[in-house]
Design an enzyme around this catalytic site. Structure first.
Site, PDB file in Angstrom:
ATOM      1  N   LEU A   1      67.845 -17.849 -42.009  1.00 22.84           N
ATOM      2  CA  LEU A   1      69.031 -18.820 -41.788  1.00 22.84           C
ATOM      3  C   LEU A   1      68.687 -19.736 -40.761  1.00 22.84           C
ATOM      4  O   LEU A   1      69.117 -20.932 -40.800  1.00 22.84           O
ATOM      5  CB  LEU A   1      70.389 -17.955 -41.509  1.00 22.84           C
ATOM      6  CG  LEU A   1      70.988 -17.465 -42.499  1.00 22.84           C
ATOM      7  CD1 LEU A   1      72.042 -16.525 -42.203  1.00 22.84           C
ATOM      8  CD2 LEU A   1      71.937 -18.666 -43.301  1.00 22.84           C
TER       9      LEU A   1
ATOM     10  N   GLY B   1      65.940 -21.145 -39.690  1.00 17.96           N
ATOM     11  CA  GLY B   1      64.696 -21.900 -39.977  1.00 17.96           C
ATOM     12  C   GLY B   1      65.102 -22.759 -41.101  1.00 17.96           C
ATOM     13  O   GLY B   1      64.610 -24.001 -41.019  1.00 17.96           O
TER      14      GLY B   1
ATOM     15  N   HIS C   1      71.118   0.115 -34.395  1.00 18.69           N
ATOM     16  CA  HIS C   1      72.298   0.168 -35.399  1.00 18.69           C
ATOM     17  C   HIS C   1      73.021   1.539 -35.555  1.00 18.69           C
ATOM     18  O   HIS C   1      72.265   2.442 -35.945  1.00 18.69           O
ATOM     19  CB  HIS C   1      72.075  -0.521 -36.462  1.00 18.69           C
ATOM     20  CG  HIS C   1      73.133  -1.143 -37.240  1.00 18.69           C
ATOM     21  ND1 HIS C   1      74.115  -0.187 -37.967  1.00 18.69           N
ATOM     22  CD2 HIS C   1      73.918  -2.308 -37.530  1.00 18.69           C
ATOM     23  CE1 HIS C   1      75.322  -0.958 -38.375  1.00 18.69           C
ATOM     24  NE2 HIS C   1      75.168  -2.301 -38.206  1.00 18.69           N
TER      25      HIS C   1
ATOM     26  N   ARG D   1      78.487  -1.429 -31.014  1.00 13.90           N
ATOM     27  CA  ARG D   1      77.156  -0.583 -31.650  1.00 13.90           C
ATOM     28  C   ARG D   1      76.500  -0.009 -30.600  1.00 13.90           C
ATOM     29  O   ARG D   1      76.097   1.067 -31.141  1.00 13.90           O
ATOM     30  CB  ARG D   1      76.296  -1.617 -32.446  1.00 13.90           C
ATOM     31  CG  ARG D   1      76.809  -2.247 -33.495  1.00 13.90           C
ATOM     32  CD  ARG D   1      76.001  -3.428 -34.025  1.00 13.90           C
ATOM     33  NE  ARG D   1      76.665  -3.927 -35.315  1.00 13.90           N
ATOM     34  CZ  ARG D   1      76.110  -4.919 -36.031  1.00 13.90           C
ATOM     35  NH1 ARG D   1      74.873  -5.583 -35.811  1.00 13.90           N
ATOM     36  NH2 ARG D   1      76.657  -5.275 -37.348  1.00 13.90           N
TER      37      ARG D   1
ATOM     38  N   GLU E   1      67.082 -15.323 -33.876  1.00 16.18           N
ATOM     39  CA  GLU E   1      67.076 -13.917 -33.414  1.00 16.18           C
ATOM     40  C   GLU E   1      65.623 -14.125 -32.615  1.00 16.18           C
ATOM     41  O   GLU E   1      65.322 -13.379 -31.642  1.00 16.18           O
ATOM     42  CB  GLU E   1      66.886 -12.852 -34.220  1.00 16.18           C
ATOM     43  CG  GLU E   1      66.808 -11.472 -33.841  1.00 16.18           C
ATOM     44  CD  GLU E   1      66.721 -10.346 -34.883  1.00 16.18           C
ATOM     45  OE1 GLU E   1      66.968 -10.522 -36.271  1.00 16.18           O
ATOM     46  OE2 GLU E   1      66.395  -9.321 -34.587  1.00 16.18           O
TER      47      GLU E   1
END
Lengths: 640, 248
Positions: free
Chosen positions: A45, A47, A268, A332, A427
Site C-alpha cells: 500500500l 509503495g 497479534h 493487542r 511499516e
C-alpha cells in the site's frame, strides 16, 4: 559517539503543523518533474500509492518488488479494516480523539506531530479509496458502514468484508498500473533490492537482483524510497508472508540509516496456534472477530471436557474480568500478554495447550448465524480449511503470533531517513505507532504515507535536485556496491555446510520469540545475544545453499535474508535490553506494576532509540530522539 | 503418511521438462501442501540436488502467488481453495500425487513449477482501473452505493489473480480474470463512466497476450479459489458488444 537527535517539526499548534508545512514546502514545476527519477522499492500500500501519486504528478518512477506481481505485496493479507475520523456514526469521534487513541495505544512513545498528521489525513484516504472503486461495506441505504476495533470506544473502522487490505491494495495497484500504461512508471517485478547506493552523501540508486535470471542490475535515480514493509518474519513463525524480509531496510541501515526501536514488535493476539514442527507460518484471524467473539479459558487447568460442555461458571473470560471497560476489545499488546499469562498458567487449550478459546456462541444466539456469517463468513471458512473445525459449532482456538514492526528505519517529519535522499514509508519506518499499533491503523499509515505525505515531502527534497543530472550507474559507488553484493552471495554458496537457511531461521526465530517476544528479562536478553552471536558464527561456516548465483535460486534469496536477520536480531535484543521500562508491546518483567501491567518510565526513557551502524553488529551506537509532548500530557495507559 | 510425488522439473522456458519421482515417508496430515513441498526441498538440498522451485508468498490464500496443478486440477482437489490452503488431510496414505505448473502459452515457465503471469498485469494495465488521480476524490458518502450493489461488485473484485482459471481452461482463456475486473468496476458508479473504453482495451490486450477465447465450458469457475462467477463473462461480452455498437 552517542548523540541526541532532533526531528524538526513545523511551527504552530498541533492542528496547524501539517498545513503550515504544506504551505511552506518547496515545489517543483511540472516541466522539471519529468527530468527527475524516483526509485520506490516495494509495491504494498505504501509503495504502490506513492509510486502512483508521484507518477500522476509527472515524476519518472521505477517501482520494484520481489513478488511476481505488485498486487501480491503483503498488504493484501490485512483483513479487518482501516480507521478514519469521519465520525459517520455520530458517536463522538474526531481527528483529535483518533490522534489521542493512537498516541495512547502506542503508550506515548510516538512523535506527537506525526501521529496527529496520521489522524488528520485519514478522512481523505477513505474518499480516495472509494473513488478508486474499493467496495467498502455499505448500509442498506448506500452509505458507508463502520465497526469498532481494539483500543477504542468509537466505530471508526471502514472495512471490505475480511479483505480490506486486498481491496485497498488492488485500488493502489490499479492506480500504479494505470501509470505504467501511461509510461510514467517502469515496473520491475521479481527484483530484490540488495543495496542502496550513496553518492556524495545522498541516496542515488540501488543494486537489485533479477530473481528470474540471477542478474545483478544497477538502477540510478535522484532519490530512493523504501516501502518494504515490516520484519516480523524474523521470528520465523509469524503472520507475515514467506518472502517478507528486513533486507532492504537493514542494508540501508548499514549504509548509515538509523534503525529506531527495532525491538517493538506487535504480537497479534488472534492467530491460529502452531500445530507441529513442519509449520511455516501462522495464519491471522482478524481482530474484528473480537467485536462479537468472547475470549476464555477453562478455570481448571486440568479441564478435559469439550468447550461446549464446560458450563459458564467453569470458564474464565479473563479479558472481560481484567479490563471491564474494554473487555474483549482491549488493545493487542494487552490481549496477547493476557493470553500468554493464561497459557503459562497451564490453562491453554488444544493438543499443545498453546491456545485460548474465541467463542461466538452468544453472538450467534443474539444475532442469528446469518448475521455472523455476513460479518465474518470468509474468516470462518478459512478457519475450517486450516483446522478442519466448524467455528459456528465450537469455539475457535487462537494464540498470539508475531505480526507488526512498530520499529523500523528512523525518519524525520518528512519521512526521510538519516541518509539524505533516502526515504522510508509505511511499516518500513517507525514513526506513528509508538510502542504498540492499534488495529486498522496499519493500512491507514501505509496509505497516508504514500498518497498524502510523501508526495509533498519528497517534492520538498527534489526541489533542490532539479539541476542534478541523471545518476550515472558507472559511478565507482555502484561498482563497489555491486562487488560487495556479489561477494556476499558467493560466500553463501561457497560455505557448503550442513544446514539450510530455513533451518537457521527457525532456530533464530525461536530464540527471539522466547527471549525477545511478549516477555523480556535482562537475563534472557543477555543470553539471547550470546546465542545469536554463536548462531551467526555458525551461519558463516555451516550454511548450505544449492545451485549458483546466475539462475533462479530461492535458497540463495533466503540465505541473504536470514543473514540480515542474524544481525538485526541482535540489535533487537540490544534495544530491548537498554530500555529499562515497559511500554506497549515492550514488556520487561522487571518493570511492571503490582497488577502486572506495563510500568513506563517517562523520566528516563521518553525517547526513541535510533541505532547507528558501526561496522560491528554487536556494538551499535545509541542515538536518542527525545519525545516532546507539546499538546498531550502522557498518562498511565489504562483500559480497566 | 507415505506419499509418492511425480513433479514436473524444467530448467527454463527453453528446456525440455519431465516428471521426476520422489518419495516422502513422514508426511503429517496437518501439513499444508506447500509445507509438504518444503519438507521435500530440505531433503533434496541435503542430498545435493536442486530443490523444486515453486511460487508462494502469503500462505493464507489471498496473495494469489501460489498455484500448481495437482493431479490435473488447478490448486488440487478441494473446491475454492488455493494450493497453500490445501492440507495433506485431503490425501491418503500411499497416494501418488502429480504436480505440474500452470500451463498456458501466455504463462512461460520460469523453472519447475514457477511460471510468469505478468500477462495478467498487462490486462489490468490496459484499463482495469478508475481514472482518478490522488487528490481528486469527492467526499466518500457523496456516492451512495446500495448494499446489494457493493456486495455484487465485491464478488467480482475478490479475484486474487492466481491464474487458475487460465490453467483450467482448454483454450487457456483469461476471460474469467478479465471479466471479473470489468464487472467489479462497471457495477459501481465511480467505475461505470469508463466501461466502454475499458472493456474494449482490456479484451484487446487479452488477445494480444496470447490467451485463447472463451467457449463457455465454465471449467474456470469450478477451479477458482474465490468462486468468481462465469456470469461476469456474460457481462463482459454484453459490455463489449455494446461498446462496439455504440462506437459504430
Amino acid at each position: 559517539m552517542s548523540k541526541t537527535i532532533k526531528a524538526p517539526v513545523p511551527e504552530g499548534p498541533l492542528v496547524e503543523k501539517w498545513n503550515n508545512y504544506k504551505s511552506n514546502a518547496k515545489l517543483v514545476s511540472p516541466n522539471n518533474r519529468k527530468k527527475l527519477e524516483v526509485i520506490i522499492v516495494g509495491t504494498g500500500l505504501a509503495g504502490a500509492s506513492a509510486a502512483a501519486s508521484l507518477a500522476e504528478m509527472g515524476y519518472n518512477v521505477k517501482s520494484f518488488c520481489f513478488q511476481d506481481s505488485p498486487r501480491r505485496a503483503h498488504s493484501v493479507a490485512a483483513q479487518g479494516g482501516v480507521n478514519a475520523a469521519k465520525n459517520y456514526k455520530n458517536d463522538g469521534d474526531s481527528v483529535y480523539r483518533m490522534f489521542y487513541d493512537t498516541l495512547k495505544g502506542g503508550d506515548f512513545r510516538s512523535r506527537e506531530a506525526n501521529t496527529y498528521r496520521l489522524a488528520e489525513c485519514s478522512a481523505s484516504l477513505i474518499d480516495q479509496a472509494v473513488a478508486q472503486g474499493v467496495p467498502f461495506g455499505r448500509e442498506y441505504g448506500g452509505y458507508l458502514r463502520n465497526r469498532s476495533f481494539g483500543g477504542v470506544q468509537v466505530s471508526r473502522t471502514f472495512y471490505a468484508r475480511g479483505q480490506t487490505g486486498q481491496q485497498l491494495l488492488l485500488g493502489s495497484y490499479q492506480a500504479l498500473l494505470r501509470q505504467q500504461h501511461a509510461g510514467k512508471v517502469k515496473l520491475y517485478a521479481r527484483h530484490e533490492m540488495l543495496d542502496v547506493v550513496i553518492i556524495d552523501g545522498k541516496a542515488r540508486g540501488i543494486i537489485a537482483r533479477n530473481l528470474d535470471t540471477g542478474k545483478i542490475e544497477r538502477h540510478g535515480a535522484h532519490t530512493v524510497v523504501l516501502a518494504t514493509g515490516g520484519f516480523g518474519k524474523i521470528y520465523y513463525l509469524s503472520t507475515l508472508a514467506m518472502g517478507c524480509n528486513a533486507s532492504a531496510i537493514w542494508r540501508a541501515h548499514k549504509k548509515g540509516a538509523y534503525m529506531a526501536n527495532p525491538s517493538w514488535t506487535q504480537i497479534h493476539p488472534t492467530s491460529l496456534p502452531q500445530s507441529g514442527e513442519h509449520q511455516s507460518k501462522l495464519t491471522l484471524m482478524s481482530e474484528s472477530l473480537r467485536n462479537d467473539g468472547r475470549i476464555w479459558v477453562p478455570i481448571d487447568k486440568n479441564e478435559t471436557r469439550l468447550p461446549g460442555e464446560i458450563p459458564e461458571e467453569d470458564r474464565d473470560y479473563y479479558l472481560e474480568r481484567k479490563y471491564p471497560s474494554f473487555g474483549n476489545l482491549a488493545p493487542r499488546d494487552i490481549s496477547s500478554r493476557a493470553a500468554k499469562e493464561q497459557i503459562d498458567l497451564g490453562k491453554g487449550v488444544g493438543p499443545l495447550k498453546n491456545a485460548v478459546y474465541l467463542d461466538f456462541s452468544r453472538a450467534i444466539k443474539e444475532y442469528e448465524k446469518d448475521v455472523i456469517a455476513e460479518r465474518y463468513g470468509n474468516l470462518f471458512t478459512m478457519y475450517k480449511k486450516i483446522t478442519g473445525i466448524d467455528a459456528y459449532k465450537e469455539p475457535m482456538k487462537i494464540s498470539p503470533a508475531a505480526h507488526f514492526s512498530m520499529g523500523g528505519l528512523w525518519v524525520d517529519y518528512e519521512l526521510m531517513t538519516s541518509v539524505p535522499g533516502l526515504f522510508a514509508i509505511g511499516e518500513a519506518n517507525f514513526s506513528d505507532h509508538g510502542a504498540n499499533r492499534l488495529g486498522a491503523n496499519s493500512l491507514l499509515q501505509a496509505c497516508v504515507d504514500g498518497y498524502f505525505i510523501l508526495p509533498y515531502t519528497l517534492q520538498n527534497f527534489l526541489a533542490d535536485q532539479i539541476n542534478i543530472p541523471k545518476t550515472d550507474v558507472n559511478h565507482p559507488a555502484f561498482e563497489e556496491s555491486e562487488r560487495l553484493v556479489k561477494d556476499q552471495m558467493q560466500s553463501f554458496l561457497n560455505s557448503k555446510g550442513k544446514k539450510t537457511a530455513e533451518e537457521f531461521h527457525k532456530e533464530l526465530g525461536k530464540e527471539l520469540y522466547d527471549k525477545c517476544g511478549l516477555l523480556r528479562t535482562k537475563e534472557g536478553l543477555e543470553k539471547a545475544i550470546e546465542n545469536i552471536k554463536n548462531l551467526r558464527e555458525e551461519y558463516k561456516v555451516n550454511l548450505l545453499v544449492p545451485g549458483t548465483a546466475e539462475e533462479v535460486n530461492s535458497e540463495l534469496e533466503k540465505a541473504g535474508r536470514v543473514s540480515d536477520y542474524m544481525e538485526l536480531a541482535e540489535l533487537m535484543c540490544i534495544d530491548a535490553l537498554q530500555r529499562e521500562e515497559s511500554c506497549g508491546a515492550h514488556f520487561r518483567a522487571e518493570y511492571q506494576t503490582k497488577e502486572g501491567e506495563a510500568k513506563r518510565d517517562d523520566e528516563n526513557f521518553c525517547y526513541s532509540a535510533a541505532w547507528e551502524w558501526t561496522g560491528n553488529a554487536s556494538s551499535p551506537v545509541l542515538n536518542k530522539e527525545p519525545l516532546v509532548f507539546e499538546t498531550v500530557k502522557p498518562s498511565v495507559r489504562s483500559y480497566k | 503418511m507415505k506419499i509418492t510425488l511425480k513433479i514436473w522439473r524444467q530448467r527454463d522456458a527453453g528446456s525440455k521438462g519431465a516428471f521426476k519421482e520422489y518419495h516422502l515417508d513422514d508426511v503429517s496430515r496437518d501439513m499444508s501442501f506447500l509445507e509438504m513441498l518444503d519438507t521435500l526441498n530440505i531433503k533434496l538440498i541435503k542430498q545435493g540436488e536442486l530443490p523444486v522451485e515453486f511460487d508462494h508468498d502469503c500462505r493464507e490464500g489471498i496473495c494469489g502467488q501460489c498455484g500448481v496443478m495437482i493431479n490435473g486440477i488447478a490448486h488440487g482437489p478441494l473446491k475454492n481453495t488455493t494450493t497453500c490452503q490445501l492440507h495433506m488431510r485431503s490425501f491418503k496414505d500411499g497416494d501418488t500425487i502429480y504436480v505440474e505448473p500452470f500451463k498456458a502459452a501466455a504463462f512461460p515457465i520460469v523453472r519447475d513449477l514457477k511460471v510468469n503471469r505478468s500477462a495478467l498485469d498487462h490486462i489490468i494495465a490496459a484499463g482495469g482501473y478508475v481514472s482518478v488521480d490522488t487528490g481528486q476524490a469527492p467526499e466518500a458518502n457523496s456516492i451512495p452505493i446500495t448494499f446489494e450493489q457493493a456486495e455484487s461488485a465485491f464478488d467480482a473484485a475478490a479475484c486474487i489473480g492466481c491464474g487458475a482459471c487460465v490453467a483450467s481452461c482448454k483454450n487457456s482463456s483469461a476471460a474469467l480474470f478479465t471479466s471479473a475486473k470489468i464487472s467489479h468496476l462497471s457495477q459501481l458508479p465511480q467505475g461505470d463512466k469508463e466501461t466502454s473504453t475499458r472493456v474494449v482495451s482490456m479484451v484487446n490486450e487479452m488477445e494480444e497476450e496470447g490467451f485463447g477465447f472463451c467457449t463457455n465450458t465454465e471449467a474456470c469457475q469450478v477451479e477458482c479459489p474465490e468462486d468468481i462467477s462465469v456470469l461476469n463473462i456474460a457481462r463482459m461480452n454484453y459490455e463489449y458488444n455494446k461498446a462496439r455498437l455504440v462506437k459504430k
